[in-house]
Design a protein around this motif. Structure first.
Motif, PDB file in Angstrom:
ATOM      1  N   THR A 261       0.822  -1.204   0.000  1.00  0.00           N
ATOM      2  CA  THR A 261       0.000   0.000   0.000  1.00  0.00           C
ATOM      3  C   THR A 261       0.862   1.262   0.000  1.00  0.00           C
ATOM      4  O   THR A 261       1.848   1.348   0.735  1.00  0.00           O
ATOM      5  CB  THR A 261      -0.927   0.022   1.224  1.00  0.00           C
ATOM      6  N   ILE A 262       0.482   2.229  -0.834  1.00  0.00           N
ATOM      7  CA  ILE A 262       1.159   3.531  -0.849  1.00  0.00           C
ATOM      8  C   ILE A 262       0.658   4.326   0.352  1.00  0.00           C
ATOM      9  O   ILE A 262      -0.544   4.601   0.470  1.00  0.00           O
ATOM     10  CB  ILE A 262       0.872   4.292  -2.149  1.00  0.00           C
ATOM     11  N   ILE A 263       1.553   4.683   1.264  1.00  0.00           N
ATOM     12  CA  ILE A 263       1.130   5.351   2.495  1.00  0.00           C
ATOM     13  C   ILE A 263       1.523   6.821   2.543  1.00  0.00           C
ATOM     14  O   ILE A 263       1.077   7.560   3.436  1.00  0.00           O
ATOM     15  CB  ILE A 263       1.672   4.614   3.745  1.00  0.00           C
ATOM     16  N   ALA A 264       2.357   7.259   1.599  1.00  0.00           N
ATOM     17  CA  ALA A 264       2.735   8.666   1.545  1.00  0.00           C
ATOM     18  C   ALA A 264       3.286   8.983   0.163  1.00  0.00           C
ATOM     19  O   ALA A 264       3.811   8.104  -0.527  1.00  0.00           O
ATOM     20  CB  ALA A 264       3.756   9.005   2.622  1.00  0.00           C
ATOM     21  N   ALA A 265       3.167  10.244  -0.238  1.00  0.00           N
ATOM     22  CA  ALA A 265       3.701  10.674  -1.526  1.00  0.00           C
ATOM     23  C   ALA A 265       4.124  12.131  -1.419  1.00  0.00           C
ATOM     24  O   ALA A 265       3.391  12.971  -0.894  1.00  0.00           O
ATOM     25  CB  ALA A 265       2.658  10.510  -2.627  1.00  0.00           C
ATOM     26  N   SER A 266       5.337  12.425  -1.895  1.00  0.00           N
ATOM     27  CA  SER A 266       5.853  13.788  -1.888  1.00  0.00           C
ATOM     28  C   SER A 266       6.856  13.918  -3.023  1.00  0.00           C
ATOM     29  O   SER A 266       7.103  12.957  -3.767  1.00  0.00           O
ATOM     30  CB  SER A 266       6.531  14.098  -0.553  1.00  0.00           C
ATOM     31  N   SER A 267       7.443  15.100  -3.151  1.00  0.00           N
ATOM     32  CA  SER A 267       8.435  15.307  -4.199  1.00  0.00           C
ATOM     33  C   SER A 267       9.660  14.423  -3.995  1.00  0.00           C
ATOM     34  O   SER A 267      10.416  14.173  -4.936  1.00  0.00           O
ATOM     35  CB  SER A 267       8.852  16.773  -4.246  1.00  0.00           C
ATOM     36  N   ILE A 270       7.580   8.101  -3.321  1.00  0.00           N
ATOM     37  CA  ILE A 270       6.368   7.417  -2.874  1.00  0.00           C
ATOM     38  C   ILE A 270       6.771   6.390  -1.817  1.00  0.00           C
ATOM     39  O   ILE A 270       7.650   5.557  -2.060  1.00  0.00           O
ATOM     40  CB  ILE A 270       5.675   6.688  -4.044  1.00  0.00           C
ATOM     41  N   THR A 271       6.123   6.428  -0.666  1.00  0.00           N
ATOM     42  CA  THR A 271       6.428   5.477   0.401  1.00  0.00           C
ATOM     43  C   THR A 271       5.459   4.308   0.335  1.00  0.00           C
ATOM     44  O   THR A 271       4.241   4.500   0.354  1.00  0.00           O
ATOM     45  CB  THR A 271       6.347   6.146   1.783  1.00  0.00           C
ATOM     46  N   VAL A 272       6.004   3.102   0.254  1.00  0.00           N
ATOM     47  CA  VAL A 272       5.196   1.889   0.141  1.00  0.00           C
ATOM     48  C   VAL A 272       5.522   0.961   1.311  1.00  0.00           C
ATOM     49  O   VAL A 272       6.695   0.771   1.668  1.00  0.00           O
ATOM     50  CB  VAL A 272       5.473   1.152  -1.186  1.00  0.00           C
ATOM     51  N   GLN A 273       4.485   0.384   1.901  1.00  0.00           N
ATOM     52  CA  GLN A 273       4.679  -0.577   2.975  1.00  0.00           C
ATOM     53  C   GLN A 273       5.070  -1.934   2.398  1.00  0.00           C
ATOM     54  O   GLN A 273       4.449  -2.422   1.450  1.00  0.00           O
ATOM     55  CB  GLN A 273       3.396  -0.738   3.793  1.00  0.00           C
ATOM     56  N   THR A 274       6.108  -2.535   2.938  1.00  0.00           N
ATOM     57  CA  THR A 274       6.529  -3.869   2.523  1.00  0.00           C
ATOM     58  C   THR A 274       6.275  -4.862   3.653  1.00  0.00           C
ATOM     59  O   THR A 274       5.717  -4.498   4.689  1.00  0.00           O
ATOM     60  CB  THR A 274       8.028  -3.885   2.165  1.00  0.00           C
ATOM     61  N   ASP A 276       8.383  -5.999   5.595  1.00  0.00           N
ATOM     62  CA  ASP A 276       9.224  -5.618   6.725  1.00  0.00           C
ATOM     63  C   ASP A 276       9.843  -4.263   6.414  1.00  0.00           C
ATOM     64  O   ASP A 276      10.828  -4.174   5.676  1.00  0.00           O
ATOM     65  CB  ASP A 276      10.313  -6.668   6.969  1.00  0.00           C
ATOM     66  N   GLY A 277       9.240  -3.205   6.942  1.00  0.00           N
ATOM     67  CA  GLY A 277       9.738  -1.861   6.690  1.00  0.00           C
ATOM     68  C   GLY A 277       9.049  -1.193   5.523  1.00  0.00           C
ATOM     69  O   GLY A 277       8.134  -1.749   4.901  1.00  0.00           O
ATOM     70  N   GLN A 278       9.502   0.008   5.214  1.00  0.00           N
ATOM     71  CA  GLN A 278       8.906   0.787   4.150  1.00  0.00           C
ATOM     72  C   GLN A 278       9.956   1.139   3.100  1.00  0.00           C
ATOM     73  O   GLN A 278      11.141   1.230   3.400  1.00  0.00           O
ATOM     74  CB  GLN A 278       8.289   2.067   4.732  1.00  0.00           C
ATOM     75  N   LEU A 279       9.487   1.334   1.870  1.00  0.00           N
ATOM     76  CA  LEU A 279      10.375   1.578   0.745  1.00  0.00           C
ATOM     77  C   LEU A 279       9.984   2.895   0.090  1.00  0.00           C
ATOM     78  O   LEU A 279       8.803   3.126  -0.186  1.00  0.00           O
ATOM     79  CB  LEU A 279      10.261   0.438  -0.264  1.00  0.00           C
ATOM     80  N   LEU A 280      10.967   3.746  -0.148  1.00  0.00           N
ATOM     81  CA  LEU A 280      10.726   5.025  -0.817  1.00  0.00           C
ATOM     82  C   LEU A 280      11.081   4.877  -2.290  1.00  0.00           C
ATOM     83  O   LEU A 280      12.245   4.706  -2.639  1.00  0.00           O
ATOM     84  CB  LEU A 280      11.565   6.126  -0.173  1.00  0.00           C
TER      85      LEU A 280
END
Length: 315
Positions: A261-267, A270-274, A276-280
């Motif tokens: 799931t995409i949990i944040a987006a900025s310039s 995009i932050t995606v939940q994996t 284990d941890g999150q990926l930008l």
């Protein structure tokens, strides 16, 4: 000393150029046939062929090196030594037996680890912190011959397959330069590979490019950079292919959000939940578009917070 050089991609070009610069007598170059390239399928010569023609060297491009015609053509150059670097075909025994000094290969890994066709990509995908180049005698098996020399290089988080191909191609050319004089003087002993330590780097498939969001952020990060800038890793966004070319793992903390799931987006990305941890995600390629920075894509993208990236098209 009559040398036949065999290679195909850019990785092999520095080794060929080094042989000429060092004054070796390269009597012929063998490369893969020209292949269609790009959207317009333009017939394009491999980089080694282009370099060979620039250097004024005759080029052979057999479809199958195992054919009698191909073997006979190589034999007609009466080679004393055959040198290969990422040629892309297994040489038959009839070719291996031609030169009195044998056949040697410039291989992009620290053998006996990562034998096979995709050692650089697999090393990065598997999260290795080190790789290198090995020069060894060629044998009937896949990268099983006795080793002559090796050099190790670190793999950093800033590296991808493109940067490591370049680093290793230059390191391989330098290692070849240092290896040939003692080899031809009969002063370089060969060392057998330890079969117990052997691993294999099979050629990449479409499935290797598919992102599984249940994996850790670190694992997906390694997968993305191991496939960039060649094939690229992909997922699906709104049932359309969505390639990811660059990313970085964020702090690994627990989150109840569904994986993918995409949990944040900025310039910044995009932050995606994996799993284990999150990926930008910082560089992407939506379906039907070019590769671009996330900031550029977001300017025309629909609302994406809460959207799930998936590993397969959903029926």
């Amino acid at each position: 000393m009559r040398i036949v050089f065999m290679g195909t991609p850019t990785f092999a070009v520095p080794s060929l150029r080094t042989l000429i610069e060092e004054g070796y007598n390269v009597v012929a170059v063998v490369s893969q046939p020209d292949r269609p390239k790009g959207r317009k399928k333009v017939l394009t010569p491999p980089p080694v062929k282009e370099a060979a023609l620039e250097l004024g060297l005759p080029v052979i491009q057999p479809e199958r090196m195992r054919s009698e015609e191909a073997v006979a053509e190589v034999a007609s150059y009466n080679p004393d030594l055959i040198i290969t670097a990422a040629y892309g075909q297994i040489l038959p025994k009839a070719v291996l037996d031609l030169p009195k000094f044998g056949c040697i290969n410039v291989h992009g890994s620290l053998l006996p680890r990562y034998r096979g066709g995709a050692p650089i990509q697999r090393s990065i995908i598997n999260g290795e912190s080190e790789t290198g180049v090995t020069i060894m005698y060629m044998a009937i098996g896949l990268d099983t011959g006795d080793m002559l020399s090796r050099v190790a290089l670190p793999i950093t988080d800033e590296d991808n397959s493109g940067t490591m191909f370049e680093k290793l191609s230059l390191a391989g050319a330098q290692l070849l330069k240092e290896t040939l004089p003692p080899l031809l003087a009969g002063e370089l002993p060969a060392v057998a590979q330890n079969e117990d330590e052997a691993t294999y780097a099979s050629n990449l498939t479409r499935e290797d490019e598919r992102i599984d969001w249940t994996q850790s952020a670190r694992s997906i990060f390694n997968q993305v950079r191991g496939l960039s800038p060649m094939a690229g890793a992909f997922t699906y966004l709104n049932n359309e292919p969505f390639k990811i070319w660059a990313c970085k793992p964020l702090s690994a903390h627990a989150d109840a959000t569904t994986v993918g799931t995409i949990i944040a987006a900025s310039s910044e990305g995009i932050t995606v939940q994996t799993g284990d941890g999150q990926l930008l995600l910082t560089q992407v390629q939506p379906a039907g578009k070019r590769m671009m920075d996330v900031a550029d894509w977001l300017q025309g993208a629909r609302a994406i917070i809460g959207v799930e990236l998936v590993s397969a098209v959903q029926e």
